[in-house]
Design an enzyme around this catalytic site. Sequence first.
Site, PDB file in Angstrom:
ATOM      1  CE1 TYR A 125      26.742  60.377  41.864  1.00 11.69           C
ATOM      2  CE2 TYR A 125      28.456  60.553  40.188  1.00 11.69           C
ATOM      3  CZ  TYR A 125      28.036  60.710  41.498  1.00 11.69           C
ATOM      4  OH  TYR A 125      28.905  61.190  42.450  1.00 11.69           O
TER       5      TYR A 125
ATOM      6  CD  GLN B  71      25.344  65.037  55.312  1.00 10.64           C
ATOM      7  OE1 GLN B  71      26.556  65.044  55.193  1.00 10.64           O
ATOM      8  NE2 GLN B  71      24.742  64.496  56.347  1.00 10.64           N
TER       9      GLN B  71
ATOM     10  CB  VAL C 253      21.860  62.324  45.696  1.00 11.02           C
ATOM     11  CG1 VAL C 253      22.925  63.351  46.088  1.00 11.02           C
ATOM     12  CG2 VAL C 253      22.454  60.917  45.707  1.00 11.02           C
TER      13      VAL C 253
ATOM     14  CG  HIS D 172      25.907  66.674  49.470  1.00 14.38           C
ATOM     15  ND1 HIS D 172      26.273  65.791  50.457  1.00 14.38           N
ATOM     16  CD2 HIS D 172      26.480  67.856  49.809  1.00 14.38           C
ATOM     17  CE1 HIS D 172      27.035  66.413  51.342  1.00 14.38           C
ATOM     18  NE2 HIS D 172      27.172  67.662  50.981  1.00 14.38           N
TER      19      HIS D 172
ATOM     20  N   GLY E  85      21.558  59.253  60.813  1.00 14.58           N
ATOM     21  CA  GLY E  85      22.308  58.476  59.827  1.00 14.58           C
ATOM     22  C   GLY E  85      23.382  59.224  59.067  1.00 14.58           C
TER      23      GLY E  85
HETATM   24  P1  NAD Z   1      28.143  58.145  55.675  1.00 17.49           P
HETATM   25  O1  NAD Z   1      28.116  56.939  54.804  1.00 17.49           O
HETATM   26  O2  NAD Z   1      29.425  58.857  55.865  1.00 17.49           O
HETATM   27  O3  NAD Z   1      27.644  57.738  57.127  1.00 17.49           O
HETATM   28  C1  NAD Z   1      26.462  56.994  57.313  1.00 17.49           C
HETATM   29  C2  NAD Z   1      26.145  57.009  58.790  1.00 17.49           C
HETATM   30  O4  NAD Z   1      24.891  56.380  58.960  1.00 17.49           O
HETATM   31  C3  NAD Z   1      27.153  56.270  59.664  1.00 17.49           C
HETATM   32  O5  NAD Z   1      27.398  57.070  60.794  1.00 17.49           O
HETATM   33  C4  NAD Z   1      26.431  54.979  60.051  1.00 17.49           C
HETATM   34  O6  NAD Z   1      26.763  54.555  61.365  1.00 17.49           O
HETATM   35  C5  NAD Z   1      24.984  55.419  60.020  1.00 17.49           C
HETATM   36  N1  NAD Z   1      24.047  54.366  59.673  1.00 17.49           N
HETATM   37  C6  NAD Z   1      24.169  53.349  58.794  1.00 17.49           C
HETATM   38  N2  NAD Z   1      23.055  52.601  58.748  1.00 17.49           N
HETATM   39  C7  NAD Z   1      22.185  53.172  59.635  1.00 17.49           C
HETATM   40  C8  NAD Z   1      20.866  52.861  60.044  1.00 17.49           C
HETATM   41  N3  NAD Z   1      20.196  51.813  59.564  1.00 17.49           N
HETATM   42  N4  NAD Z   1      20.287  53.661  60.979  1.00 17.49           N
HETATM   43  C9  NAD Z   1      20.949  54.718  61.511  1.00 17.49           C
HETATM   44  N5  NAD Z   1      22.209  55.066  61.154  1.00 17.49           N
HETATM   45  C10 NAD Z   1      22.819  54.300  60.220  1.00 17.49           C
HETATM   46  O7  NAD Z   1      27.000  59.102  55.136  1.00 17.49           O
HETATM   47  P2  NAD Z   1      26.869  60.686  55.134  1.00 17.49           P
HETATM   48  O8  NAD Z   1      27.246  61.233  56.478  1.00 17.49           O
HETATM   49  O9  NAD Z   1      25.531  60.968  54.587  1.00 17.49           O
HETATM   50  O10 NAD Z   1      27.973  61.218  54.120  1.00 17.49           O
HETATM   51  C11 NAD Z   1      28.278  60.545  52.923  1.00 17.49           C
HETATM   52  C12 NAD Z   1      28.070  61.334  51.636  1.00 17.49           C
HETATM   53  O11 NAD Z   1      27.670  60.386  50.638  1.00 17.49           O
HETATM   54  C13 NAD Z   1      26.982  62.360  51.668  1.00 17.49           C
HETATM   55  O12 NAD Z   1      27.520  63.500  51.111  1.00 17.49           O
HETATM   56  C14 NAD Z   1      25.841  61.837  50.774  1.00 17.49           C
HETATM   57  O13 NAD Z   1      25.499  62.829  49.814  1.00 17.49           O
HETATM   58  C15 NAD Z   1      26.451  60.716  49.991  1.00 17.49           C
HETATM   59  N6  NAD Z   1      25.581  59.493  49.932  1.00 17.49           N
HETATM   60  C16 NAD Z   1      24.225  59.591  49.734  1.00 17.49           C
HETATM   61  C17 NAD Z   1      23.428  58.443  49.687  1.00 17.49           C
HETATM   62  C18 NAD Z   1      21.928  58.572  49.428  1.00 17.49           C
HETATM   63  O14 NAD Z   1      21.498  59.506  48.763  1.00 17.49           O
HETATM   64  N7  NAD Z   1      21.090  57.670  49.965  1.00 17.49           N
HETATM   65  C19 NAD Z   1      24.006  57.188  49.846  1.00 17.49           C
HETATM   66  C20 NAD Z   1      25.398  57.121  50.025  1.00 17.49           C
HETATM   67  C21 NAD Z   1      26.160  58.281  50.082  1.00 17.49           C
END
Ligand code: NAD
Length: 229
Positions: A55, A88, A90, A106, A172
């Site tokens: 983290y 979702q 963070v 989350h 996303g």
């Molecule tokens: P996921 O990784 O399961 O899915 C990501 C989705 O976004 C996919 O469907 C993919 O096709 C789509 N995607 C990827 N790039 C894209 C773009 N440029 N434009 C549009 N769509 C795009 O993510 P999730 O559903 O958020 O679940 C994963 C878990 O991991 C969550 O609980 C989240 O808390 C955590 N997470 C958070 C972060 C962050 O805070 N940025 C990053 C990674 C994971």
Amino acid sequence: MNSHKVLVFTGAGVSAESGISTFRDSGGLWDNYPVELVASPSGWRNNPKLVLEFYNRRRANAAQAQPNPAHIAIAELEKKFDVTVVTQNVDDLHERAGSSRVLHLHGELSKARSCLDENLTYSIGNKPIQLGDKCELDSQLRPHIVWFGEIPFFLDEAKNAFKDAAYVLVVGTSLQVEPAASLVNSAPFKAKKIMVTLEIEHSPKGFELQRGKAGQLVPLICRQWLTRA
Ligand code: NAD
């Protein structure tokens, strides 16, 4: 349903174009750390040092990232709408783009919390958490992150915001992480509902699917909604 209310529900994909890797797409930070070791209560019990390191790296990565056109367009919806962002994610890119009401289901990288009392949270900004950093109850600080098997925050507030919205934009997310994913089923039948994603893993009932990059599609959708309002 209130015609001025917009609900935006986001996942890792909305931050992908800002350089923050998603959970399931390969080539990111997640590849080097098995999820069960770094995002679960048992992982934390077994190896807190590894969890903190993971983290701390994610926090440093998010601190360098900038909001992309999707975050900015979502924030600009507030010019005419009462907007709730349920995320979702963070990272804090929605807040840094200007969104004023963001519910982090989350948790947040920029906060640490007590292991004894989950309500005891501390803003840490971009700083790392180290082994030996303690809360005022003398327990080790942990990331303010909801791990697999833990209960997300703000579920009731998020569900109510969905129920009230005239416009719902889902961006996303693979909709594979429960119970957050099921929130989309609370969107009113009559609401205008659009989902933007790169891949079609799952399209919720009643949603118009727009396949493509959030940074390109979301500004177009938001502009249309603002023009019609
Ligand atoms: P996921 O990784 O399961 O899915 C990501 C989705 O976004 C996919 O469907 C993919 O096709 C789509 N995607 C990827 N790039 C894209 C773009 N440029 N434009 C549009 N769509 C795009 O993510 P999730 O559903 O958020 O679940 C994963 C878990 O991991 C969550 O609980 C989240 O808390 C955590 N997470 C958070 C972060 C962050 O805070 N940025 C990053 C990674 C994971």
